[in-house]
Scaffold this motif. Structure first.
Motif, PDB file in Angstrom:
ATOM      1  N   ALA A   1      13.863   3.423 -24.328  1.00 31.55           N
ATOM      2  CA  ALA A   1      14.260   2.557 -23.222  1.00 31.55           C
ATOM      3  C   ALA A   1      15.761   2.326 -23.297  1.00 31.55           C
ATOM      4  O   ALA A   1      16.283   1.976 -24.362  1.00 31.55           O
ATOM      5  CB  ALA A   1      13.518   1.230 -23.283  1.00 31.55           C
ATOM      6  N   ILE A   2      16.430   2.528 -22.183  1.00 33.46           N
ATOM      7  CA  ILE A   2      17.880   2.381 -22.123  1.00 33.46           C
ATOM      8  C   ILE A   2      18.236   1.497 -20.929  1.00 33.46           C
ATOM      9  O   ILE A   2      17.778   1.758 -19.815  1.00 33.46           O
ATOM     10  CB  ILE A   2      18.563   3.763 -21.946  1.00 33.46           C
ATOM     11  N   PRO A   3      19.065   0.460 -21.141  1.00 36.61           N
ATOM     12  CA  PRO A   3      19.526  -0.306 -19.988  1.00 36.61           C
ATOM     13  C   PRO A   3      20.514   0.536 -19.173  1.00 36.61           C
ATOM     14  O   PRO A   3      21.400   1.167 -19.742  1.00 36.61           O
ATOM     15  CB  PRO A   3      20.239  -1.521 -20.590  1.00 36.61           C
ATOM     16  N   VAL A   4      20.312   0.581 -17.871  1.00 36.88           N
ATOM     17  CA  VAL A   4      21.187   1.357 -16.990  1.00 36.88           C
ATOM     18  C   VAL A   4      21.527   0.530 -15.753  1.00 36.88           C
ATOM     19  O   VAL A   4      20.902  -0.482 -15.467  1.00 36.88           O
ATOM     20  CB  VAL A   4      20.536   2.696 -16.557  1.00 36.88           C
ATOM     21  N   LEU A   5      22.529   0.993 -15.026  1.00 39.56           N
ATOM     22  CA  LEU A   5      22.896   0.414 -13.738  1.00 39.56           C
ATOM     23  C   LEU A   5      22.768   1.503 -12.699  1.00 39.56           C
ATOM     24  O   LEU A   5      23.111   2.654 -12.958  1.00 39.56           O
ATOM     25  CB  LEU A   5      24.341  -0.096 -13.758  1.00 39.56           C
ATOM     26  N   GLY A   6      22.279   1.154 -11.535  1.00 45.88           N
ATOM     27  CA  GLY A   6      22.158   2.152 -10.484  1.00 45.88           C
ATOM     28  C   GLY A   6      21.793   1.502  -9.177  1.00 45.88           C
ATOM     29  O   GLY A   6      21.736   0.277  -9.064  1.00 45.88           O
TER      30      GLY A   6
ATOM     31  N   THR B   1      11.264   7.409 -16.093  1.00 42.91           N
ATOM     32  CA  THR B   1      11.059   6.409 -15.056  1.00 42.91           C
ATOM     33  C   THR B   1      12.191   5.388 -15.097  1.00 42.91           C
ATOM     34  O   THR B   1      12.688   5.056 -16.170  1.00 42.91           O
ATOM     35  CB  THR B   1       9.675   5.732 -15.179  1.00 42.91           C
ATOM     36  N   VAL B   2      12.600   4.960 -13.936  1.00 39.85           N
ATOM     37  CA  VAL B   2      13.620   3.922 -13.806  1.00 39.85           C
ATOM     38  C   VAL B   2      12.919   2.737 -13.153  1.00 39.85           C
ATOM     39  O   VAL B   2      12.415   2.855 -12.032  1.00 39.85           O
ATOM     40  CB  VAL B   2      14.806   4.411 -12.944  1.00 39.85           C
ATOM     41  N   ILE B   3      12.859   1.623 -13.893  1.00 40.34           N
ATOM     42  CA  ILE B   3      12.078   0.465 -13.447  1.00 40.34           C
ATOM     43  C   ILE B   3      12.881  -0.827 -13.574  1.00 40.34           C
ATOM     44  O   ILE B   3      13.956  -0.847 -14.159  1.00 40.34           O
ATOM     45  CB  ILE B   3      10.753   0.341 -14.232  1.00 40.34           C
ATOM     46  N   ARG B   4      12.313  -1.892 -13.068  1.00 45.41           N
ATOM     47  CA  ARG B   4      12.915  -3.218 -13.196  1.00 45.41           C
ATOM     48  C   ARG B   4      12.884  -3.655 -14.673  1.00 45.41           C
ATOM     49  O   ARG B   4      11.870  -3.451 -15.357  1.00 45.41           O
ATOM     50  CB  ARG B   4      12.132  -4.231 -12.370  1.00 45.41           C
ATOM     51  N   PRO B   5      13.958  -4.293 -15.141  1.00 45.85           N
ATOM     52  CA  PRO B   5      13.975  -4.759 -16.539  1.00 45.85           C
ATOM     53  C   PRO B   5      12.800  -5.668 -16.887  1.00 45.85           C
ATOM     54  O   PRO B   5      12.241  -5.577 -17.975  1.00 45.85           O
ATOM     55  CB  PRO B   5      15.304  -5.517 -16.644  1.00 45.85           C
ATOM     56  N   LYS B   6      12.387  -6.517 -15.957  1.00 47.54           N
ATOM     57  CA  LYS B   6      11.306  -7.459 -16.259  1.00 47.54           C
ATOM     58  C   LYS B   6       9.941  -6.785 -16.358  1.00 47.54           C
ATOM     59  O   LYS B   6       8.962  -7.433 -16.733  1.00 47.54           O
ATOM     60  CB  LYS B   6      11.283  -8.587 -15.232  1.00 47.54           C
TER      61      LYS B   6
ATOM     62  N   LYS C   1      26.708  -3.592  -5.673  1.00 52.67           N
ATOM     63  CA  LYS C   1      27.298  -2.306  -6.042  1.00 52.67           C
ATOM     64  C   LYS C   1      26.311  -1.537  -6.933  1.00 52.67           C
ATOM     65  O   LYS C   1      26.039  -0.371  -6.684  1.00 52.67           O
ATOM     66  CB  LYS C   1      28.619  -2.540  -6.755  1.00 52.67           C
ATOM     67  N   TYR C   2      25.767  -2.187  -7.949  1.00 52.64           N
ATOM     68  CA  TYR C   2      24.764  -1.585  -8.837  1.00 52.64           C
ATOM     69  C   TYR C   2      23.738  -2.644  -9.220  1.00 52.64           C
ATOM     70  O   TYR C   2      24.040  -3.819  -9.289  1.00 52.64           O
ATOM     71  CB  TYR C   2      25.407  -1.036 -10.115  1.00 52.64           C
ATOM     72  N   VAL C   3      22.535  -2.184  -9.531  1.00 52.49           N
ATOM     73  CA  VAL C   3      21.451  -3.070  -9.926  1.00 52.49           C
ATOM     74  C   VAL C   3      21.039  -2.716 -11.352  1.00 52.49           C
ATOM     75  O   VAL C   3      20.863  -1.535 -11.668  1.00 52.49           O
ATOM     76  CB  VAL C   3      20.232  -2.889  -8.974  1.00 52.49           C
ATOM     77  N   PRO C   4      20.869  -3.718 -12.232  1.00 54.31           N
ATOM     78  CA  PRO C   4      20.382  -3.427 -13.583  1.00 54.31           C
ATOM     79  C   PRO C   4      18.951  -2.903 -13.535  1.00 54.31           C
ATOM     80  O   PRO C   4      18.103  -3.470 -12.853  1.00 54.31           O
ATOM     81  CB  PRO C   4      20.427  -4.778 -14.293  1.00 54.31           C
ATOM     82  N   LYS C   5      18.707  -1.814 -14.224  1.00 54.78           N
ATOM     83  CA  LYS C   5      17.373  -1.209 -14.328  1.00 54.78           C
ATOM     84  C   LYS C   5      17.146  -0.784 -15.774  1.00 54.78           C
ATOM     85  O   LYS C   5      18.042  -0.871 -16.608  1.00 54.78           O
ATOM     86  CB  LYS C   5      17.260   0.032 -13.418  1.00 54.78           C
ATOM     87  N   ARG C   6      15.964  -0.299 -16.062  1.00 56.23           N
ATOM     88  CA  ARG C   6      15.669   0.293 -17.375  1.00 56.23           C
ATOM     89  C   ARG C   6      15.222   1.725 -17.159  1.00 56.23           C
ATOM     90  O   ARG C   6      14.394   2.013 -16.288  1.00 56.23           O
ATOM     91  CB  ARG C   6      14.573  -0.469 -18.115  1.00 56.23           C
TER      92      ARG C   6
ATOM     93  N   ASP D   1      20.237  -8.077  -3.534  1.00 59.18           N
ATOM     94  CA  ASP D   1      20.883  -9.284  -4.057  1.00 59.18           C
ATOM     95  C   ASP D   1      19.922 -10.136  -4.870  1.00 59.18           C
ATOM     96  O   ASP D   1      20.300 -10.747  -5.847  1.00 59.18           O
ATOM     97  CB  ASP D   1      21.459 -10.122  -2.908  1.00 59.18           C
ATOM     98  N   SER D   2      18.681 -10.212  -4.473  1.00 60.12           N
ATOM     99  CA  SER D   2      17.722 -11.085  -5.159  1.00 60.12           C
ATOM    100  C   SER D   2      17.106 -10.437  -6.396  1.00 60.12           C
ATOM    101  O   SER D   2      16.320 -11.065  -7.089  1.00 60.12           O
ATOM    102  CB  SER D   2      16.610 -11.469  -4.189  1.00 60.12           C
ATOM    103  N   GLU D   3      17.466  -9.197  -6.700  1.00 59.72           N
ATOM    104  CA  GLU D   3      16.877  -8.478  -7.836  1.00 59.72           C
ATOM    105  C   GLU D   3      17.304  -9.077  -9.172  1.00 59.72           C
ATOM    106  O   GLU D   3      16.588  -9.015 -10.147  1.00 59.72           O
ATOM    107  CB  GLU D   3      17.284  -7.002  -7.776  1.00 59.72           C
ATOM    108  N   VAL D   4      18.489  -9.649  -9.216  1.00 59.79           N
ATOM    109  CA  VAL D   4      19.021 -10.168 -10.462  1.00 59.79           C
ATOM    110  C   VAL D   4      19.243 -11.671 -10.337  1.00 59.79           C
ATOM    111  O   VAL D   4      19.647 -12.153  -9.292  1.00 59.79           O
ATOM    112  CB  VAL D   4      20.369  -9.526 -10.821  1.00 59.79           C
ATOM    113  N   ASN D   5      18.964 -12.358 -11.409  1.00 56.00           N
ATOM    114  CA  ASN D   5      19.125 -13.802 -11.401  1.00 56.00           C
ATOM    115  C   ASN D   5      20.459 -14.141 -12.065  1.00 56.00           C
ATOM    116  O   ASN D   5      20.510 -14.478 -13.234  1.00 56.00           O
ATOM    117  CB  ASN D   5      17.965 -14.457 -12.145  1.00 56.00           C
TER     118      ASN D   5
END
Length: 127
Positions: free
Chosen positions: A34-39, A10-15, A68-73, A47-51
């Motif tokens: 769990a691995i931090p990824v960008l996608g 599963t690829v989910i929001r870090p929070k 360009k990419y969003v941080p996910k887990r 734009d509002s996904e990351v603070n």
């Protein structure tokens, strides 16, 4: 006896990682990777996904309105076949906000598992 296991990716929001981990532990599924990824998905990021603060002028350069990419887990969870639906339901329960970027779930077959320390195999190795 045929061992049937599945890998739930599963690829989910870090929070949402801690809440996901907590519900899995309550279900008796304590193990995950769990691995931090960008996608990004077809929405091209949110734009509002990351603070974070942007460099001056960076948003003006991005004409698509996304990132360009969003941080996910990226979470990998191997479970016995009988637990697949329960784990998927729990992941959805914790991660569904109804907004773009809630994530994805993939289910893949696992032929075998081996615990290196004890030589346990199959379901014994994942429990």
């Amino acid at each position: 006896m045929v061992l049937i296991m599945k890998e739930i990716i599963t690829v989910i929001r870090p929070k949402k990682v801690n809440a996901t981990k907590e519900i899995l532990v309550r279900l008796g599924i304590p193990s995950m990777t769990a691995i931090p990824v960008l996608g990004r998905g077809k929405q091209k990021g949110i734009d509002s996904e990351v603070n974070i603060e942007y460099r001056a002028g960076i948003l003006e350069q991005n004409k698509s309105g996304g990132m360009k990419y969003v941080p996910k887990r990226y979470l990998s969870i191997v479970v016995s076949d009988e637990n697949v639906d329960t784990v998927i339901d729990a992941i959805i329960q914790v991660n569904r906000t109804g907004q773009i970027g809630d994530g994805k779930i993939f289910v893949c077959p696992v032929e075998d598992a081996l615990r290196i320390r004890t030589d346990e195999q199959g379901n014994d190795a994942i429990n």
